[in-house]
Design a protein around this motif. Structure first.
Motif, short mmCIF file in Angstrom:
data_model
loop_
_atom_site.label_atom_id
_atom_site.label_comp_id
_atom_site.label_asym_id
_atom_site.label_seq_id
_atom_site.Cartn_x
_atom_site.Cartn_y
_atom_site.Cartn_z
N CYS B 19 0.84 -1.22 0.00
CA CYS B 19 0.00 0.00 0.00
C CYS B 19 0.86 1.26 0.00
O CYS B 19 0.56 2.23 -0.70
CB CYS B 19 -0.93 0.02 1.22
SG CYS B 19 -2.15 -1.30 1.20
N ARG B 22 2.29 2.38 -3.33
CA ARG B 22 1.29 3.05 -4.16
C ARG B 22 1.19 4.54 -3.83
O ARG B 22 0.75 5.35 -4.64
CB ARG B 22 -0.06 2.40 -3.96
CG ARG B 22 -0.84 2.36 -5.25
CD ARG B 22 -2.06 1.52 -5.15
NE ARG B 22 -2.85 1.80 -3.95
CZ ARG B 22 -4.15 1.53 -3.86
NH1 ARG B 22 -4.78 0.99 -4.89
NH2 ARG B 22 -4.81 1.75 -2.75
N GLN B 23 1.60 4.92 -2.61
CA GLN B 23 1.55 6.34 -2.22
C GLN B 23 2.79 7.10 -2.66
O GLN B 23 2.87 8.31 -2.45
CB GLN B 23 1.38 6.44 -0.69
CG GLN B 23 0.06 5.86 -0.19
CD GLN B 23 -0.09 6.05 1.31
OE1 GLN B 23 0.40 5.26 2.11
NE2 GLN B 23 -0.76 7.12 1.70
N ASN B 24 3.77 6.40 -3.20
CA ASN B 24 5.04 7.03 -3.59
C ASN B 24 5.23 6.92 -5.10
O ASN B 24 5.66 5.88 -5.60
CB ASN B 24 6.19 6.34 -2.85
CG ASN B 24 6.25 6.74 -1.38
OD1 ASN B 24 6.81 7.76 -1.02
ND2 ASN B 24 5.62 5.93 -0.53
N SER B 276 -2.40 1.95 12.61
CA SER B 276 -1.94 0.64 12.15
C SER B 276 -0.43 0.54 12.29
O SER B 276 0.31 1.17 11.54
CB SER B 276 -2.34 0.42 10.69
OG SER B 276 -1.60 -0.67 10.16
N GLU B 279 1.33 -0.80 9.04
CA GLU B 279 1.32 0.14 7.91
C GLU B 279 2.27 1.31 8.16
O GLU B 279 2.89 1.82 7.22
CB GLU B 279 -0.10 0.65 7.63
CG GLU B 279 -0.95 -0.41 6.95
CD GLU B 279 -2.38 0.05 6.71
OE1 GLU B 279 -2.68 1.26 6.89
OE2 GLU B 279 -3.21 -0.80 6.33
N PHE B 280 2.39 1.75 9.41
CA PHE B 280 3.35 2.82 9.68
C PHE B 280 4.77 2.31 9.50
O PHE B 280 5.60 2.97 8.85
CB PHE B 280 3.15 3.39 11.09
CG PHE B 280 4.03 4.60 11.36
CD1 PHE B 280 3.67 5.85 10.92
CD2 PHE B 280 5.24 4.46 12.04
CE1 PHE B 280 4.47 6.96 11.14
CE2 PHE B 280 6.05 5.57 12.28
CZ PHE B 280 5.67 6.82 11.82
N SER B 283 5.60 2.24 5.98
CA SER B 283 5.86 3.56 5.40
C SER B 283 7.29 4.02 5.69
O SER B 283 7.91 4.68 4.85
CB SER B 283 4.86 4.58 5.97
OG SER B 283 3.54 4.20 5.63
N VAL B 284 7.80 3.66 6.87
CA VAL B 284 9.19 4.00 7.18
C VAL B 284 10.12 3.16 6.29
O VAL B 284 11.09 3.69 5.72
CB VAL B 284 9.50 3.77 8.68
CG1 VAL B 284 10.94 4.19 8.99
CG2 VAL B 284 8.52 4.53 9.58
N ALA B 287 10.34 4.66 2.78
CA ALA B 287 11.17 5.88 2.71
C ALA B 287 12.66 5.52 2.72
O ALA B 287 13.46 6.10 1.99
CB ALA B 287 10.82 6.82 3.87
N TYR B 288 13.02 4.54 3.55
CA TYR B 288 14.44 4.14 3.60
C TYR B 288 14.86 3.30 2.39
O TYR B 288 16.05 3.22 2.08
CB TYR B 288 14.75 3.44 4.93
CG TYR B 288 15.03 4.47 6.02
CD1 TYR B 288 16.28 5.07 6.14
CD2 TYR B 288 14.02 4.89 6.88
CE1 TYR B 288 16.53 6.04 7.10
CE2 TYR B 288 14.26 5.86 7.85
CZ TYR B 288 15.51 6.43 7.96
OH TYR B 288 15.76 7.40 8.89
#
Lengths: 327, 327
Positions: B19, B22-24, B276, B279-280, B283-284, B287-288
């Motif tokens: 997920c 898809r946001q990036n 969540s 999910e967090f 997300s980290v 980014a890495y």
């Protein structure tokens, strides 16, 4: 061997740096430079004071120069000038002029083979870092920065320029309701007035028209007109007794969504509650002075900001120790 | 050109990474690898699924592999193995074994010329970063980490192993009074019991002895005996309706002193409130993954942690843009 530090400019920030160096056993304060007559300047820890004109003569004795002048006129000139000779750190905080200042310092530092780290402190500085981390992690989200409760020097100066005002202090205070709305994940659009209130403590001259003073403050464009502002009249004694500190702080909040339908909300909040704004800024400067020293030892040069610097450079601990104890 | 990502392991974390990708917009999910029969795995976004055995065959199609297995047995084997072929990222979170895991990944990644970033997430991860920044800035101070309110998977599993328990969820909750004491700058010494409470929601089998179950949970060594623990018996329907989420969060607080006589106190507080947890964390990781890709493009290799990575590597924005908009 210690990291040998020089301080250029000796006001509140310079004194803060002097104290912070004493808290860091791997550092040594070699010299404080001032534009005043050095004989009239007494340092807090007894560090030696030299006239600013002598700054060019200590390149073999100082590893990093920490610049403690103001952003309006001092740093735009001093940081590039000293980057010719030293690794330099400053707390340049005129946000709109950072790109220009960066370019000036970068050109000189690349030529001299030194490192210059600009805009170090808490905003710009730690707050910038948190805006970056937050937005990189929670891509679909919104950033909020609140300042305070704390003393704004610029707004306090503005009060003191009003006719009939002998002295004054202004506190910037975040609106609790706005903070709560942001923390709820509602991603509100907030106007200037909705985010902060301004509270003024004013010492009026005897016989001055207090109503006129209060009105003049509250309607002052740029400084107060866009805010809900309260004005309290107090005596000089009260002002000195209860409002002589320089506390500050604030909040950086990132609110963002994740999930297949963006159904989950997350809040990242970073906040500072500082008894002394200049001493905290000084502590950040000193940690980044360590980074400047190390990066330059590795052969790096040019201008950097906190965004460019790997966190491990700030710590006295080795990479192994950090992994073992902090990770 | 997009950064091409592979996901190795498809549970809650793997789905979270899917997920997040898809946001990036600068990233593309190329493949999900699973040890199950790929035909039985349906991805949330329709990303293609391959058997784990095929992972060696896509080195020309994937820039960064994000490992989404468990820390107990998966990652210690998988991260070094895949670092032979790919830039890798994992969320290895067995704090005591991080030095060993680092050494394993570092040896392989230096040999293969790839980057491996381990222990990425929020603790270890963002919390580690904040412990580092806080302690480097406020040298004379104390660190506090609180977790929650959130679901602890390990403690929930422990509840479910008690005889007569059909299902259960455990929340770790920081003690508000302890948080307040830390925020006051009092630098308290806090026992395990004083920092967190544990709240359990239990579905008991029909006719099971609830008193015995509650007692067995509350006295369970390591998990509950050192805490004030409350046990609530609820129906399976209630558990599913109100306790099916995986929220978490916590606080890292640094309290420290500055000034000539250490007369000023400062509080740095970083907190997370996550709907969540996986999910967090995902997300980290994503980014890495961007940082891994970029650092490897620059020629860097070997094992890294969040402490070694300059923040700017995480953002899609250029250095100029970051200085202009975020600093």
């Amino acid at each position: 061997m210690s990291i040998r530090i020089g301080i250029f400019g000796y006001g509140n920030l310079g004194r803060g740096v002097e104290c912070a160096i004493r808290q860091n056993p791997d550092m040594e304060l070699v010299a404080v430079f001032t534009r005043r007559n050095p004989e009239t300047v007494k340092t807090a820890t007894g560090a030696p004071v030299y006239h600013a004109d002598l700054v060019t003569e200590m390149t073999d004795k100082i590893d990093v120069m920490i610049l403690c002048g103001g952003s309006a006129t001092d740093l735009p000139v001093q940081t590039p000038a000293l980057a010719k000779l030293y690794n330099v750190i400053d707390s340049f905080d005129t946000h709109a002029k950072i790109p220009e200042h960066f370019a000036d310092v970068d050109a000189v530092a690349k030529e001299s083979g030194k490192i210059g780290i600009i805009s170090v402190g808490w905003d710009p500085g730690m707050f910038s870092l948190n805006r970056l981390y937050g937005s990189a992690i929670l891509v679909d989200g919104k950033d909020y920065t609140f300042w305070g409760k704390g003393v704004s020097q610029g707004h306090s100066d503005a009060i003191r320029r009003v006719e009939g005002v002998l002295d004054g202090k202004q506190y910037t205070i975040p609106v609790e309701k706005a903070l709560e709305a942001v923390r709820s994940g509602a991603n509100p659009e907030l106007s200037t007035r909705e985010k902060h209130i301004r509270e003024c403590f004013v010492v009026a001259a005897e016989g001055a028209d207090r109503e006129r003073i209060a009105e003049e403050i509250k309607t002052m464009p740029n400084y107060f007109a866009d805010y809900d502002t309260t004005v309290h009249f107090i005596s000089k004694e009260e002002l000195d007794a209860h409002h002589s500190g320089i506390p500050h702080g604030g909040f950086v909040i990132r609110s963002g969504k994740t999930g297949i339908d963006l159904e989950h909300n997350h809040i990242i909040e970073y906040s500072l509650k500082l008894d002394s704004n200049p001493e905290f800024t000084a502590s950040v400067l000193v940690a980044y002075a360590r980074a400047a020293y190390r990066m330059n030892k590795e052969g790096q040069c040019g201008c950097k900001t906190v965004l460019d610097i790997a966190p491990a450079y700030l710590s006295t601990k080795s990479a192994e120790e950090l992994r073992k104890t902090l990770l």
